[in-house]
Each structure stands twice: as structure tokens, then as C-alpha cells.
Design a protein around this motif. Structure first.
Motif, mmCIF file in Angstrom:
data_model
loop_
_atom_site.group_PDB
_atom_site.id
_atom_site.type_symbol
_atom_site.label_atom_id
_atom_site.label_comp_id
_atom_site.label_asym_id
_atom_site.label_seq_id
_atom_site.Cartn_x
_atom_site.Cartn_y
_atom_site.Cartn_z
ATOM 1 N N PRO A 1 -14.800 -10.399 1.781
ATOM 2 C CA PRO A 1 -13.607 -9.592 1.466
ATOM 3 C C PRO A 1 -12.334 -10.317 1.879
ATOM 4 O O PRO A 1 -12.295 -10.939 2.942
ATOM 5 N N GLU A 2 -11.335 -10.239 1.011
ATOM 6 C CA GLU A 2 -10.063 -10.934 1.269
ATOM 7 C C GLU A 2 -8.950 -9.900 1.059
ATOM 8 O O GLU A 2 -8.582 -9.594 -0.082
ATOM 9 N N PRO A 3 -8.426 -9.352 2.149
ATOM 10 C CA PRO A 3 -7.392 -8.308 1.995
ATOM 11 C C PRO A 3 -6.154 -8.835 1.287
ATOM 12 O O PRO A 3 -5.880 -10.037 1.314
ATOM 13 N N ASN B 1 -5.707 0.231 4.158
ATOM 14 C CA ASN B 1 -6.330 -1.092 4.046
ATOM 15 C C ASN B 1 -6.997 -1.449 5.372
ATOM 16 O O ASN B 1 -7.148 -0.572 6.252
ATOM 17 N N ASP B 2 -7.365 -2.698 5.538
ATOM 18 C CA ASP B 2 -8.104 -3.077 6.750
ATOM 19 C C ASP B 2 -7.293 -2.867 8.029
ATOM 20 O O ASP B 2 -7.850 -2.828 9.125
ATOM 21 N N GLY C 1 -11.421 -5.082 2.681
ATOM 22 C CA GLY C 1 -10.613 -6.011 1.874
ATOM 23 C C GLY C 1 -9.815 -5.341 0.787
ATOM 24 O O GLY C 1 -8.832 -5.896 0.288
ATOM 25 N N HIS D 1 -7.489 -5.186 -5.479
ATOM 26 C CA HIS D 1 -8.328 -6.138 -4.748
ATOM 27 C C HIS D 1 -8.211 -7.524 -5.368
ATOM 28 O O HIS D 1 -7.684 -7.677 -6.477
#
Lengths: 132, 441
Positions: free
Chosen positions: B67-69, B125-126, B192, B409
Motif C-alpha cells: 500500500p502506498e498512501p 487515511n493511514d 494506503g 488510491h
């Protein structure tokens, strides 16, 4: 109908009786259901209340004791002009003219749905009024 | 400001595809880094820990990417596009024809009935859950005119962010019974991702517009149950209130007006995601009670306060942060308090004036005029009638709503290459990391 000059509230009351209790008035309003209550003003003063009954209209002086179905505001000789009409067609045309120049203003006191239930749709259709 | 930020903001304003190009390529693209689809493999939601049931299907896919926020800049651009400050509204309603209905001249990227700002934007979000509430101050007619202004996007974001929680929402697809977030939202709220949640206060606009519909449109609000005027009998006369409209009809009109704002916010956000080359899917038709916090302990959601009246939840807001304009509420003790607050808010129009000097004094005179005495009494009377008779305002709908969301995303291109016909991804999607991330620490 014979024309009357309004000099007092009682003159107006008599004129209203003439309009609503006349054969033309009864024919015009035959679709309105029993219990329909009209509160009638002249130059912003409560004059009379007209209650629809099985046989016609029952007029009493002054303000309605309960919230009416419709308020009718008359001004500038509107009653006299309406009382002078001779048939339903003339009555309807005059009513339209008077509404057009706002010498008669109908203010519905119920939602559209309630007015339709009370027969105002048919009333308007019979007279060719807007909003039928 | 970081050089990368400046370069990328410049890119956003000057080199992303034109609106018409975006409208050609825009699609919902639901598969992001770390997501999966009908893989048949056991999976536990990365935030809630609940088990996600998955059956093998023709589009089975498990993203191999971590996962890439979204970055702060990406999030700031999306929020600004959704409902950020953009200058001063034109105010070209005739001064004699209810210009005073406007609640502010501070413009946003979305229009609003009477510019009432009844929509706010929350995202999770994260890093937690946040309310995006940038300043109402505007420095000029068009805030972002050139490169010198680009940095406002991040400044408004940083200064206008209110943290509602250190955590993400505790909601996922696996909540049972009934898949309340919708069967299609399998990857909802995955690590993410950024989940955007517009929140609408329908009561605010209703109160403001009562002033207009009484003073300028002659609507006579009637009670749906009795058919009689809602405390407005004395004003049912020529030139005052002549047209009977039921309260439910009025509420429906205003609910739609609020939802249009809500929808336009989401569309702006979706277009912005497309321009940046991010994946975005929008969704409605879910159980908004779950999101707002009315279905505890299934989830805490956004922890909106609510009161159940006649079996219906009326979401009244979040103390000190999103205090709604409905009744009953802890922050308005009476109808007078509530109406006074709306009138106080309307004075914001005086802070920003779009007009040239030659007409400003006359317009200011119009704007400082309070509603006529009869109209003010009528507004208080209808609210008092409804509150006394039904114990709530609005009568038929909750004060707050939130029923159209978006999740954004970083796209996993592997899925599209594996299963979709070509052309579902543009160069902006494929080169997203090169443009928006390369050189980041």
C-alpha cells in the motif's frame, strides 16, 4: 342579479350571500365538498365565513373560528362586478378578469393535495381558472 | 516550500490534461496497491482486522505492491478541487431581487444554493480522520492566477485541517449482517487508500431559504398531516404568503439542493484524481448510519451525535466542529438562538465585496438590511410550530447526511494489464509515480 352598493359590512354580507347562494354561485361551486370553509375579506377586514353544506352555503359574520380551506380577498368593487354577471360563463370570465387584476385573491390555506380532495380541482376546471 | 511541491503544483495547473480530455478518459478504477479481488485467498482487513470472505472468480487478483498512501500534496490537490477556496463569487443577483439570500461571497470550487456552505469534506487515511475546512478569507477575485499562487493549495490544506481522530474509520466491507457498505466495496478503507466523505447539513439551507420563500416567493408552508399552515396563518394574505407548499415538499427541495452540492464536490474530486493519474471510485447506496456513527457497536463511524425521535435518527453534528442547524441540539437552546445564528452567519457577506466602488455603498445598504419584521416573525413561527408539533427540525430528514463517497488510491496497473482491454490506463496513470513521487524522500 341586482347590483348593490357596499356602504357597510352588512351590505357586503348581503352581496356575498347573493354571489354564493345565487343559482350561478351554486352551480359554480357545486363541486366543492361539504365542510369547505371560505373566509372572506374586504379591504383586509374579515367580513364573513362561508361554510359549504349539502344544500349550499351557510354564511356567518366575522372571522372563521377555525382555519379555513380558502381565504378570498375582495377589493375595488370586485363583489359588485361579480354579482352583476348573468350566467356561469359570464361569472367565470369576470372571476378570471378580477383574479388577473388581483381584485380578487384566493389564498389556499391547505396543501394542494387537501385542496384537490376538497374539490377545488373540479371547481377550477368548471370555471376555466388557472391551476385547474 | 519543497521544490518538488512547487514543480508538481505547476504540473497540476499547467500540464495535466484539459477538461475535455479528462472527460474522455475518466473511468472508475477500483484496483489499487495492496488490494485484491475474488482471489479466494484468506484475507484480514488491514485496518479493522475483520476477515474478508473471498471466493475465486474470473478476475482473481492480489496486488503484489505494498500500500502506498496518497502524499500530502496529492491529498491537498484533491481536497482543493473538491471544495477549496477559489476566490470571490460574482454576486450578480439583482440587489432588488433577494441578493441578501447569499450567506457569503467567499467562493469555493463548487457552487451552492445561496452559497450556504452546507457541505463539508471529511477524509480518512493511514494518518487518521480529518475535516478539510480551509479559510473563508479571500484575498482577490481569482485566488489562483499564476505560479505565485499555487502554494496556497497546500497552505490552505495545512492550516485548514482538523483532525477528528488519530485512527481511520473502523468500517470495512466485512461488516455483517447485510454488507451495509455495499457488496461492491470489497477494498473499502484498505491501508494506503484515502476515503473521502462529504457531509451535508440540510437544515442550514432550509432556515436561510425560509427567509427567501416567505419574503420573495410567497410560499405558505403547510403541515403534511393536517394540511393547515405551519404557524403562518396570520400571514396568509395577498402579497405575503399565497402559495401552499407542504413542509415535506420544502424539505425534499432543500435535501436535493444540498445533495447537488455534494454530488458536484465528488465530481470535482473525481476529475482531479483523473488529472493526477490516481485511481478513484465513487459509491453511494450504502448505509450512511454506519458512517455517521448510528450503528454502534458495529462501528463507531464518525461519532456524530444523534437523537432518535419516532424511530428515526437525527444526526445533529460533532460538538465544536460540525454543529448542525437542526433541532433539538445541545448548541441551540431555542428557535430564537438558531435563527439568530443563521442571521449572524449571513453577515459574512459584508466581509468580501465583489462590486466596484460606484455601486458598493448601495449594495452594502441592501446587504445590511435585516429581513422584514413580519418575515423574521414568520420564520421563527414556522420553526416553533414544527419543533413543538414534531419535536424535531427538519421534520422528515436528518440534519446531517452523507451518501456519496469516493475512494482514491494509487492504481495497480498489473490488474488492468492482466484483465482489461488496452487503453483503460492513460499515460498519466502509467507515469504517475515518475511525475508525482520521484525524488521524494
Amino acid at each position: 342579479m341586482n347590483a348593490l352598493t357596499i356602504k357597510s359590512n352588512s351590505d357586503l354580507r348581503r352581496l356575498l350571500e347573493q354571489i354564493w347562494m345565487s343559482p350561478i354561485g351554486l352551480e359554480a361551486t357545486q363541486d366543492l365538498h361539504g365542510g369547505v370553509l371560505l373566509e372572506q375579506y374586504y379591504n383586509n377586514t374579515y367580513i364573513a365565513t362561508a361554510l359549504k353544506t349539502s344544500t349550499g352555503w351557510e354564511l356567518t359574520d366575522g372571522k372563521s373560528p377555525k382555519i379555513p380551506t380558502m381565504r378570498i380577498f375582495y377589493s375595488c368593487g370586485a363583489c359588485e362586478q361579480l354579482a352583476q354577471t348573468e350566467d356561469l360563463n359570464g361569472f367565470a370570465n369576470k372571476l378570471l378578469d378580477l383574479i388577473g387584476v388581483r381584485s380578487i385573491v384566493f389564498i389556499p390555506m391547505r396543501s394542494t393535495e387537501m385542496l384537490l380532495k376538497a374539490g377545488f380541482g373540479e371547481f377550477a376546471e368548471r370555471l376555466g381558472l388557472p391551476g385547474k | 516550500m519543497d521544490n518538488n511541491y512547487i514543480h508538481r503544483l505547476k504540473f497540476a495547473f499547467e500540464k495535466t490534461p484539459t477538461l475535455f480530455r479528462l472527460l474522455s478518459t475518466i473511468r472508475s478504477r477500483r484496483v489499487g496497491f495492496g488490494y485484491s479481488i475474488e482471489s479466494g485467498e484468506p484475507e484480514f482487513h488491514g485496518i479493522t482486522g475483520r476477515k474478508l470472505e473471498s471466493h475465486v472468480g474470473p478476475l482473481n487478483f492480489v496486488s503484489k505492491k505494498k500500500p502506498e498512501p496518497l502524499t500530502e500534496l496529492e491529498t491537498a490537490l484533491l481536497c482543493w478541487s473538491a471544495c477549496g477556496p477559489n476566490g470571490i463569487v460574482a454576486g450578480d443577483i439583482a440587489g432588488t431581487q433577494n441578493l441578501g439570500t447569499l450567506m457569503t461571497f467567499a467562493g469555493r470550487t463548487i457552487p451552492a444554493a445561496a452559497n450556504d456552505y452546507c457541505v463539508d469534506l471529511i477524509f480518512t487515511n493511514d494518518n487518521g480522520t480529518f475535516l478539510y475546512r480551509p479559510t473563508h478569507y479571500r484575498s482577490k477575485v481569482v485566488e489562483i492566477e499564476s505560479e505565485q499562487d499555487y502554494s496556497k493549495i497546500t497552505r490552505w490544506f495545512q492550516e485548514g485541517l482538523i483532525q477528528l481522530s488519530k485512527n481511520r474509520l473502523d468500517i470495512d466491507w466485512a461488516i455483517v449482517p447485510g454488507r451495509p457498505m455495499g457488496i461492491w466495496q470489497y477494498n473499502l478503507n484498505k491501508p494506503g487508500s484515502t476515503w473521502f466523505i462529504p457531509i451535508v447539513d440540510v437544515a442550514k439551507g432550509m432556515i436561510n431559504l425560509y427567509f427567501s420563500i416567505f419574503e420573495h416567493m410567497q410560499w405558505l408552508i403547510t403541515d403534511d398531516e393536517t394540511g393547515q399552515p405551519c404557524g403562518l396563518e396570520e400571514w396568509a394574505k395577498p402579497e405575503k404568503l399565497e402559495l401552499p407548499i407542504t413542509q415535506r415538499t420544502y424539505e425534499e427541495v432543500m435535501l436535493h439542493m444540498a445533495d447537488y452540492q455534494h454530488g458536484m464536490l465528488i465530481q470535482n474530486l473525481r476529475l482531479a484524481a483523473e488529472a493526477i493519474g490516481l485511481g478513484c471510485w465513487i459509491f453511494g447506496g450504502f448505509c450512511e448510519d454506519l458512517v455517521l456513527g448510528g450503528f454502534r457497536p458495529l462501528s463507531n463511524g464518525l461519532r456524530f451525535r444523534y437523537k432518535v425521535i419516532d424511530g428515526k435518527r437525527n444526526y445533529i453534528g460533532i460538538p465544536k466542529i460540525l454543529e448542525g442547524f437542526g433541532l433539538p441540539s445541545p448548541w441551540y437552546k431555542s428557535v430564537d438562538d438558531l435563527v439568530d445564528r443563521v442571521l449572524e452567519l449571513k453577515k459574512e457577506t459584508l466581509a468580501l465585496i465583489p462590486y466596484q466602488d460606484k455601486v458598493e455603498p448601495e449594495i452594502l445598504k441592501t446587504l445590511t438590511q435585516t429581513p422584514s419584521e413580519w418575515c423574521l416573525k414568520a420564520v421563527k413561527s414556522v420553526l416553533s410550530y414544527l419543533y413543538e408539533r414534531y419535536g424535531r427540525f427538519p421534520v422528515y430528514y436528518s440534519t446531517f447526511h452523507s451518501n456519496l463517497h469516493a475512494q482514491v488510491h494509487h492504481l495497480d496497473t498489473d490488474f488492468y494489464d492482466k484483465y482489461l482491454k488496452k487503453d483503460y490506463l492513460t499515460t498519466h496513470h502509467r507515469e504517475h509515480f515518475k511525475i508525482w513521487h520521484k525524488g521524494n524522500d
